[in-house]
Scaffold this motif. Structure first.
Motif, PDB file in Angstrom:
ATOM      1  N   THR A   1      -6.021   4.656  -1.505  1.00  0.00           N
ATOM      2  CA  THR A   1      -5.147   3.597  -2.024  1.00  0.00           C
ATOM      3  C   THR A   1      -5.714   2.221  -1.689  1.00  0.00           C
ATOM      4  O   THR A   1      -5.714   1.308  -2.530  1.00  0.00           O
ATOM      5  N   VAL A   2      -6.197   2.081  -0.462  1.00  0.00           N
ATOM      6  CA  VAL A   2      -6.821   0.818  -0.050  1.00  0.00           C
ATOM      7  C   VAL A   2      -8.028   0.529  -0.929  1.00  0.00           C
ATOM      8  O   VAL A   2      -8.237  -0.610  -1.375  1.00  0.00           O
ATOM      9  N   ILE A   3      -8.830   1.550  -1.197  1.00  0.00           N
ATOM     10  CA  ILE A   3     -10.016   1.382  -2.041  1.00  0.00           C
ATOM     11  C   ILE A   3      -9.620   0.900  -3.434  1.00  0.00           C
ATOM     12  O   ILE A   3     -10.210  -0.044  -3.983  1.00  0.00           O
ATOM     13  N   SER A   4      -8.614   1.548  -4.013  1.00  0.00           N
ATOM     14  CA  SER A   4      -8.133   1.149  -5.345  1.00  0.00           C
ATOM     15  C   SER A   4      -7.619  -0.283  -5.332  1.00  0.00           C
ATOM     16  O   SER A   4      -7.914  -1.082  -6.229  1.00  0.00           O
ATOM     17  N   ASN A   5      -6.875  -0.625  -4.288  1.00  0.00           N
ATOM     18  CA  ASN A   5      -6.320  -1.979  -4.172  1.00  0.00           C
ATOM     19  C   ASN A   5      -7.429  -3.021  -4.031  1.00  0.00           C
ATOM     20  O   ASN A   5      -7.373  -4.098  -4.637  1.00  0.00           O
TER      21      ASN A   5
ATOM     22  N   GLN B   1     -11.690   0.255   8.958  1.00  0.00           N
ATOM     23  CA  GLN B   1     -11.134   0.917  10.125  1.00  0.00           C
ATOM     24  C   GLN B   1     -10.753   2.366   9.820  1.00  0.00           C
ATOM     25  O   GLN B   1     -10.992   3.272  10.630  1.00  0.00           O
ATOM     26  N   LEU B   2     -10.170   2.608   8.649  1.00  0.00           N
ATOM     27  CA  LEU B   2      -9.794   3.982   8.278  1.00  0.00           C
ATOM     28  C   LEU B   2     -11.035   4.856   8.118  1.00  0.00           C
ATOM     29  O   LEU B   2     -11.015   6.040   8.459  1.00  0.00           O
TER      30      LEU B   2
ATOM     31  N   GLU C   1      -5.000   9.679   1.969  1.00  0.00           N
ATOM     32  CA  GLU C   1      -4.445   9.118   0.727  1.00  0.00           C
ATOM     33  C   GLU C   1      -4.351   7.597   0.820  1.00  0.00           C
ATOM     34  O   GLU C   1      -4.632   6.885  -0.155  1.00  0.00           O
ATOM     35  N   LEU C   2      -3.958   7.120   1.977  1.00  0.00           N
ATOM     36  CA  LEU C   2      -3.879   5.666   2.138  1.00  0.00           C
ATOM     37  C   LEU C   2      -5.270   5.042   2.014  1.00  0.00           C
ATOM     38  O   LEU C   2      -5.419   3.948   1.454  1.00  0.00           O
TER      39      LEU C   2
ATOM     40  N   LEU D   1       0.827  -1.210   0.000  1.00  0.00           N
ATOM     41  CA  LEU D   1       0.000   0.000   0.000  1.00  0.00           C
ATOM     42  C   LEU D   1       0.861   1.259   0.000  1.00  0.00           C
ATOM     43  O   LEU D   1       0.578   2.238  -0.713  1.00  0.00           O
ATOM     44  N   HIS D   2       1.936   1.226   0.790  1.00  0.00           N
ATOM     45  CA  HIS D   2       2.824   2.382   0.901  1.00  0.00           C
ATOM     46  C   HIS D   2       3.445   2.732  -0.452  1.00  0.00           C
ATOM     47  O   HIS D   2       3.556   3.903  -0.834  1.00  0.00           O
TER      48      HIS D   2
END
Length: 790
Positions: free
Chosen positions: A407-411, A365-366, A403-404, A27-28
């Motif tokens: 990114t999680v959503i895209s992943n 969680q985010l 932003e993360l 993710l990073h």
């Protein structure tokens, strides 16, 4: 402590940590390269066509009526049905739950079939409930659902447990949140169990599995208020917290709950209660695990607990946490909390479901941490958002959690759910809905400040997101509506209950002050033994339920002047006290204690007791005849009704006497019980209604309510006679068995009597809901009746 087991526990956490670290690095890398921006931009451009609509002025006016936050729960469901939106609303809501709680892939045809089946069933419930008397997810609704599944006893057990928890939650903790969280966990476990059954079990086996799932869900759910919330609330002293956490850790790594022993601290009674409840829950969960999967369950439980501990131990004032230290515990606790559920119910191993659950957790969680960031900041809790808010201008290396999040959503959309169109739809619906809800709650100005801080480095993408937040609709979810509805109901219920108890206390005190009968001062030669005896009986610690009910109906509901009601209030208590005096006589129940004191015939003699009962009955009629501020015809009708009630009460007592030593049928028991108890409740409601000239529909609803409330009250008396506390009851227990009386317990058994009581509870509540007047006091009176301890 066994050192080898301790090493295994730590090793299980390290393995989970390595998996989380691998996920985080992936993710990073995507955050640094901002690969999510072009991918999600394209996704949103496709997605928005279903969510940005251009309306005529008339449709815009209609849309405003469909705001979930401005409408009542039922009204909003009705609006969705009326506008043709309900199917899609429920479909995305159930689809989301299948992804979040069940780890399912929406691409599966089997999953789509199950979702469609559940949507159709839920739609019927929601649309039907709008026109029926049962409030969705009320105790009545819950018990009725339990009846359909054949698990009434389980539901009764759960209701009693939730009540017990509410009464034991200490100040500084939120009882509403605790109950809601436990209910949510139970629902999650039950959903998993139902999906594992897949409809291929007999009704009996299904009932057994549902019973087990509810008890497992409750047992697991207890860990939230009694571990997480307790520790977060800082109620325990530092020394107590250390002992408590060590006790929890020892239980998880050894599989055995250690004895509590002596507890040094001011919270000794609270910890004793929590220890007992958690020990029972722990032993039950452990007993339900298959031997071959038990180790996996304990490993998951340890990972969850330890990640929570690591998360809790962080200090917001410390400015040097690495990104890994911030995010890896979040990944672990968010995924393991749901992975536990599958191991809890002994679900078959499924690596695809486990992986999806693992990768999905941080998304949820985010989103939660974003919604709660200001509450967390106030509590000085460390979350990715609170930490970034405090140190973003000092630490250029910190990952922006917003932003993360994207990114999680895209992943998830493209690497976990493999670009499935429906998965993309549901995930983006949820993301935009979360931002819209946050904006509505915080206000536009505060929201813009937050977005100014957390916006990514790509202005075009940020503008696209904010445009969706402003313009997109049809992104709300049933679970959020239900959550808000449940919280509102629980909070209102708490306020109403407090008002109910205050009303009882205040009105009971007022009634006690007017009941005293003055002695005859005109003839000093005449001894007022009867009046003394009457006052002795009236001074007992009576509940005064009947006159209190009359006061509430007369003063609160019909607007009758309080002073004008006093003769009626006195008459009701005189009639009731007279019935108790007769009931206690040696020729009848031969009771020696009433209202915590010796019965009247024990203090005086049988003859005086009989005369006092007759005296109070006549005194009641005299008080009713003094109701001068009402229409004389209404008063006459009321006295005529009251006389008939007194006759019927005598018949009921005669039935009771004739039944001694005989085995009664349930029908006979119900009839006798109504004449003995229910009819007094009816009088308390109908007499003020007669004075207020209430209509027939209202009278019928009140009569039906009183019938079932009275029988429920008597059943509770019978249950208390078996298991009640003499000190609380104020009268002897076991008298029914001693007198060889038929009771609901002897006829139905203890469990059967409990079910009968709840059946009458439901019928009373349904009568109340079906009548023209929704009397909140009577709703809480039913709750008091079934939950009282005296």
């Amino acid at each position: 402590m066994n050192e080898e087991i301790q090493i295994n526990a730590n090793a299980s956490y390290r393995r989970a940590e390595q998996k989380a670290n691998h996920y985080f690095k992936k993710l990073h890398e995507q955050v640094k390269k901002k690969t999510y921006v072009p991918i999600l931009t394209k996704d949103i451009q496709s997605w928005k066509h279903n969510h940005i609509h251009y309306h005529s002025l008339l449709s815009l006016f209609s849309r405003k009526k469909g705001n979930a936050n401005s409408l009542e729960y039922k009204s909003y469901i009705q609006w969705l049905e009326h506008t043709g939106k309900l199917n899609n609303y429920l479909d995305r809501s159930i689809s989301y739950i299948f992804m979040r709680d069940l780890g399912k892939s929406l691409h599966s045809s089997n999953t789509q079939t199950r979702i469609k089946t559940i949507v159709n069933s839920l739609k019927r419930q929601l649309t039907d409930s709008a026109g029926t008397t049962n409030e969705l997810y009320s105790l009545t609704w819950l018990y009725r659902r339990g009846q359909k599944e054949g698990i009434e006893s389980t539901i009764i057990w759960l209701i009693n447990k939730l009540k017990e928890i509410s009464s034991n939650i200490p100040k500084g903790m939120d009882a509403t949140h605790a109950k809601r969280k436990i209910i949510k966990i139970i629902a999650g476990v039950v959903m998993n169990e139902i999906e594992e059954m897949n409809g291929q079990v007999s009704p009996k086996a299904r009932a057994q599995k549902l019973d087990r799932a509810i008890r497992l869900g409750y047992s697991y759910g207890l860990t939230y208020p009694f571990i997480d919330d307790l520790l977060d609330a800082k109620i325990l002293s530092e020394k107590e917290e250390k002992a408590f956490t060590e006790w929890i850790r020892t239980s998880l790594v050894t599989g055995k709950v250690p004895k509590l022993g002596e507890w040094a601290g001011k919270n000794r009674e609270l910890i004793r209660y929590i220890h007992r409840e958690l020990k029972d829950a722990f032993e039950y969960m452990k007993s339900q695990q298959k031997e071959e999967t038990r180790q996996y369950f304990f490993e998951q439980a340890f990972v969850f607990y330890h990640s929570q501990e690591v998360d809790r131990a962080r200090d917001l004032s410390y400015g040097h946490y690495t990104n890994e230290e911030l995010y890896i515990p979040v990944i672990l606790k968010s995924s393991s909390s749901r992975l536990i559920v599958r191991s809890l119910i002994n679900a078959d191993e499924n690596k695809e479901i486990d992986n999806r659950t693992f990768y999905y957790g941080i998304y949820n969680q985010l989103a939660d941490d974003f919604a709660d960031m200001f509450e967390d900041l106030k509590d000085e809790a460390v979350t990715p958002y609170t930490y970034y808010m405090k140190y973003h201008d000092k630490r250029t290396d910190l990952i922006n959690p917003f932003e993360l999040y994207w990114t999680v959503i895209s992943n998830l959309i493209h690497h976990v759910y493999h670009s499935d169109k429906k998965s993309r739809e549901v995930i983006l619906d949820r993301a935009i809905n979360g931002l819209k809800r946050f904006k509505e709650r915080m206000g536009a100005r505060k929201y813009d400040e937050v977005m100014g801080l957390f916006a990514s480095g790509n202005p075009e993408f940020n503008r696209l997101i904010q445009k969706m937040v402003r313009k997109a609709d049809d992104v709300d979810f049933f679970d959020k509506l239900l959550r808000d509805h449940m919280i509102t109901n629980l909070n209102n219920d708490g306020i109403e209950k407090e008002d109910f108890l205050n009303t009882i206390e205040i009105v009971r005190d007022q009634i006690n002050r007017i009941l005293f009968i003055p002695k005859n001062e005109k003839n000093p030669l005449m001894k007022d033994t009867i009046i003394e005896a009457a006052n002795y009986s009236l001074e007992g610690d009576g509940k005064r339920l009947r006159p209190i009910m009359t006061w509430v109906m007369g003063v609160n509901e019909y607007g009758i002047d309080q002073s004008a009601m006093e003769p009626l209030l006195k008459s009701l208590e005189y009639m009731h006290t007279a019935s108790l005096i007769f009931d206690d006589l040696p020729s009848q129940d031969n009771a020696s204690i009433r209202r915590g004191r010796p019965t009247l015939h024990e203090v005086y003699n049988i003859a005086i007791a009989e005369l006092t009962g007759l005296f109070l009955t006549q005194r009641a009629t005299r008080e009713q005849a003094s109701l001068e501020q009402f229409d004389s015809k209404a008063v006459l009708n009321m006295i005529r009704y009251s006389s008939k009630i007194t006759e019927d009460m005598c018949k009921g007592q005669a039935m009771d006497l004739n039944s001694k030593g005989k085995q009664l049928t349930l029908e006979q028991l119900n009839t006798m019980c109504f004449y003995k108890t229910g009819i007094g409740f009816e009088a308390a409601l109908i007499m003020p209604a007669i004075l207020a000239n209430a209509g027939k529909l209202e009278m019928d609803a009140l009569r039906k309510y009183a019938y079932h409330a009275g029988i429920a009250f008597q059943i509770k008396d019978d249950l208390l006679d078996v298991e009640g506390d003499l000190n609380l009851l104020g009268k002897q227990t076991g008298k029914d068995a001693e007198n060889n009386n038929s009771t609901f317990v002897t006829v139905l058994g203890f469990e059967g009597a409990e079910k009968a009581m709840w059946e009458h509870y439901c019928q009373a509540m349904e009568a109340l809901q079906g009548g023209p007047r929704k009397v909140v006091f009577l709703k809480h009176l039913m709750d008091y009746i079934v939950h009282r301890d005296r």
